[in-house]
Design an enzyme around this catalytic site. Structure first.
Site, mmCIF file in Angstrom:
data_model
loop_
_atom_site.group_PDB
_atom_site.id
_atom_site.type_symbol
_atom_site.label_atom_id
_atom_site.label_comp_id
_atom_site.label_asym_id
_atom_site.label_seq_id
_atom_site.Cartn_x
_atom_site.Cartn_y
_atom_site.Cartn_z
ATOM 1 N N CYS A 198 0.630 -1.107 -0.129
ATOM 2 C CA CYS A 198 0.052 0.028 0.031
ATOM 3 C C CYS A 198 0.805 1.310 -0.011
ATOM 4 O O CYS A 198 0.756 2.162 -0.714
ATOM 5 C CB CYS A 198 -1.145 -0.129 1.234
ATOM 6 S SG CYS A 198 -2.130 1.449 1.277
ATOM 7 N N CYS A 243 -6.282 -2.264 7.221
ATOM 8 C CA CYS A 243 -7.533 -1.519 7.452
ATOM 9 C C CYS A 243 -8.646 -2.099 6.794
ATOM 10 O O CYS A 243 -9.591 -1.879 7.007
ATOM 11 C CB CYS A 243 -6.997 -0.248 6.843
ATOM 12 S SG CYS A 243 -6.505 -0.062 5.131
#
Length: 342
Positions: A93, A186
């Site tokens: 990410c 997340c």
């Protein structure tokens, strides 16, 4: 004229204090909230950001990159497990999203610099471990492009988490200072198996084999396991503890061995990202985020590398990151494609 900095804001205490610290340093701050997926409370986050914007009198913008995030991070995560690998979505990410998709928005919003609430230090040429070593995030940032560093600012690198919370209370952000910290990954609201089960069948009972490929037990599906695991499977008979030392996704088999067989002192990497030009060098390496650094010699071969460890380590998993340090300085790293004992 003030220099403009685009700050990644999330509605949390770290990015909020980042805004404050940059304003104190004389920057004009522009906030950017990225909608990456639907497993976070966007409305709640944006409500916090609206209050933050009023408190510090800043503009902020919202960009939806859910399609890119799914393709570059979520799908990578799912496919890695499907292929018997152990992914590192946070490192991916950072490379593809937070310091990838984020970059074009600097030009869109006419900003000269970018900043985030990462706990890491930067001198414009290299990244360094944060002052708060318990929060240091440099390991997950090995893959970002070197040229980005001259534009990047990380105000929290010289602070501890507790100092940031105290500063937040001091400047009127008590609610954020006392908020529960978000989970590590997340897009996983419960556990990773639930995510995988929504994409494919994870209940694939299979066989456990030893290093001679003799069947010695049963397991509930190869994607439930990672290298170094010693529980969650059934052996017919064993007088010594057995650990997962390999995963054969094609055959739905788990290979186990004793603790000695888990130890590796040579690691093979691919897709290395380097901040130095040296082809042969000494350093300390980390094979997992929470693992201790181990002294090593690295031999580069293009984008591949062979790492020779001074002392063997256990739990080296294909798909994870192996990151190089010289002292506190991050000098590069790559993705683990194999390991062995010489």
């Amino acid at each position: 004229m003030k220099k403009r900095v685009l700050v990644g804001i999330s509605g949390g205490v770290d990015s909020a204090v980042t805004v404050y610290l940059l304003q104190k340093r004389g920057f004009e701050v522009i906030g950017l909230y990225l909608k990456m997926h639907e497993d976070v409370p966007h409305d709640e986050n944006l409500s916090k950001i609206e209050k933050l914007a009023k408190l510090f009198n800043i503009k902020y913008f919202v960009e939806d990159i859910t399609e890119s995030f799914k393709r570059k991070v979520y799908d990578y995560f799912v496919e890695s497990y499907k292929n018997g690998l152990t992914p590192n979505p946070c490192a991916m990410c950072n490379r593809e999203i937070k310091f990838g998709e984020f970059i074009p928005f600097m030009e869109k919003y006419k900003c000269e610099y970018l900043a985030t609430g990462h706990y890491v230090r930067c001198d414009g040429e290299f990244l360094y471990k944060a002052k708060d070593i318990t929060k240091d995030q440099s390991y997950f940032m090995f893959g970002i492009k070197k040229e980005i560093l001259k534009k990047a600012i990380f105000p929290l690198g010289d602070w501890t988490k507790e100092e940031i919370k105290e500063k937040a209370k001091e400047i009127g952000l008590e609610v954020l200072a006392s908020a529960r910290e978000s989970q590590d990954i997340c897009f996983i609201p419960t556990n990773y198996i639930d995510v995988l089960s929504s994409e494919f069948n994870t209940k694939l009972n299979g066989k456990i084999v030893n290093t001679k490929r003799q069947i010695i037990g049963n397991h509930k599906g190869y994607m439930h396991y990672t290298i170094g695991q010693r529980k969650g499977f059934t052996l017919f008979k064993s007088h010594i503890p057995q650990y997962v030392i390999g995963i054969d996704a094609d055959k739905n088999q788990i290979i186990v061995g004793d603790k000695r067989q888990l130890e590796k002192n040579m690691i093979f990497l691919k897709q290395c990202n380097m901040f130095i030009d040296d082809k042969n060098f000494e350093c300390e390496v980390k094979v997992r985020y929470r693992s201790d650094a181990v002294k090593a010699k690295v031999k580069m071969d293009g984008s591949k590398a062979t790492v020779f460890l001074e002392n063997s380590v256990s739990g080296v998993a294909k798909g994870q990151a192996c990151v190089f340090y010289q002292g506190d300085k991050l000098v590069g790293g790559g993705w683990i494609r194999g390991a062995k004992n010489d």
